[in-house]
Write a protein that holds these residues in place. Structure first.
Motif, short mmCIF file in Angstrom:
data_model
loop_
_atom_site.label_atom_id
_atom_site.label_comp_id
_atom_site.label_asym_id
_atom_site.label_seq_id
_atom_site.Cartn_x
_atom_site.Cartn_y
_atom_site.Cartn_z
N LEU A 112 39.81 3.30 29.79
CA LEU A 112 41.45 3.30 30.11
C LEU A 112 41.61 4.14 28.64
O LEU A 112 42.54 5.33 28.97
CB LEU A 112 41.64 1.84 29.88
CG LEU A 112 41.72 0.88 31.10
CD1 LEU A 112 43.02 0.00 30.29
CD2 LEU A 112 42.83 1.55 31.72
N ARG A 113 40.85 4.55 27.82
CA ARG A 113 40.99 5.80 27.42
C ARG A 113 40.66 7.60 27.90
O ARG A 113 41.34 7.77 27.74
CB ARG A 113 39.76 6.02 26.23
CG ARG A 113 39.97 4.68 24.59
CD ARG A 113 39.68 5.44 24.11
NE ARG A 113 37.76 5.39 23.97
CZ ARG A 113 37.03 4.39 23.61
NH1 ARG A 113 37.16 3.34 24.07
NH2 ARG A 113 35.95 4.59 24.20
N HIS A 114 39.73 6.88 28.83
CA HIS A 114 39.65 8.39 30.33
C HIS A 114 40.53 8.79 31.17
O HIS A 114 40.24 9.37 31.74
CB HIS A 114 38.27 8.69 29.72
CG HIS A 114 37.85 9.26 28.97
ND1 HIS A 114 38.30 10.25 27.96
CD2 HIS A 114 37.37 7.88 27.92
CE1 HIS A 114 37.32 10.36 26.96
NE2 HIS A 114 37.12 8.94 27.01
N HIS A 115 40.93 7.34 31.97
CA HIS A 115 41.76 6.78 33.62
C HIS A 115 43.23 5.99 32.89
O HIS A 115 43.18 5.22 32.24
CB HIS A 115 40.16 6.26 34.25
CG HIS A 115 39.12 7.28 34.57
ND1 HIS A 115 38.07 7.27 33.57
CD2 HIS A 115 38.58 7.75 35.30
CE1 HIS A 115 37.51 7.84 33.94
NE2 HIS A 115 37.69 8.71 34.79
N ALA A 116 43.88 7.32 34.30
CA ALA A 116 44.87 5.62 34.46
C ALA A 116 44.92 4.24 34.15
O ALA A 116 46.02 3.81 33.84
CB ALA A 116 45.96 6.38 35.19
N GLU A 117 44.53 4.05 34.95
CA GLU A 117 43.62 2.93 35.71
C GLU A 117 42.58 2.25 35.64
O GLU A 117 41.16 3.38 36.15
CB GLU A 117 44.66 2.30 36.75
CG GLU A 117 44.62 2.39 37.77
CD GLU A 117 45.92 2.53 38.99
OE1 GLU A 117 45.74 2.34 39.64
OE2 GLU A 117 46.65 2.82 38.52
N LEU A 118 42.44 1.21 35.37
CA LEU A 118 40.63 0.50 36.58
C LEU A 118 40.36 0.58 37.78
O LEU A 118 41.40 0.00 37.90
CB LEU A 118 40.76 -0.96 36.19
CG LEU A 118 40.01 -1.50 33.86
CD1 LEU A 118 40.15 -2.95 33.70
CD2 LEU A 118 39.44 -0.01 33.76
N PRO A 119 39.32 0.73 37.87
CA PRO A 119 39.23 0.05 39.45
C PRO A 119 39.49 -0.91 39.56
O PRO A 119 39.30 -1.54 39.13
CB PRO A 119 37.31 0.45 39.53
CG PRO A 119 37.64 1.91 39.01
CD PRO A 119 38.07 1.67 37.25
#
Length: 113
Positions: free
Chosen positions: A18-25
């Motif tokens: 989540l520090r690098h992507h908007a949401e989790l798969p």
């Protein structure tokens, strides 16, 4: 069978992602929110732990970038990019491993827990 420290290791994977992507798969969100530890085969546990180790290494690269001086900045930025790629690759591999089991069990939608 590899040992998984639940919930510490799933939390670290979630936080790093989540520090690098908007949401989790979706599969990762569901898997890491399960309590207690879901039943996993040895292959699935190894794939999960690879995600954890990649998240741990990403944490270290982020710390090095934040704490390093000008001499280490470009190296740390390069390492950060590499570690993020490793986390993404291992999360994809975990998803494929879990999908294979669900398909074999005749339930392609949900991980077993």
């Amino acid at each position: 069978m590899p040992r998984i420290d639940w919930p510490q290791q799933p939390n670290r994977i979630r936080e790093a992602w989540l520090r690098h992507h908007a949401e989790l798969p979706a599969f990762l969100s569901e898997l890491t929110s399960l309590a207690p530890t879901p039943n996993m085969t040895a292959q699935e546990a190894r794939a999960f732990l690879r995600c954890f180790y990649a998240a741990r290494d990403l944490d270290r690269a982020e710390r090095d970038l934040a704490e390093g001086g000008p001499m280490t900045e470009s190296f740390a930025a390069s390492a950060l990019k590499k570690r993020l790629g490793e986390l993404e690759r291992h999360v994809l591999a975990l998803e494929q491993t879990l999908q294979g089991r669900r398909k074999a069990a005749g339930n392609p939608e949900r991980p077993e827990g």
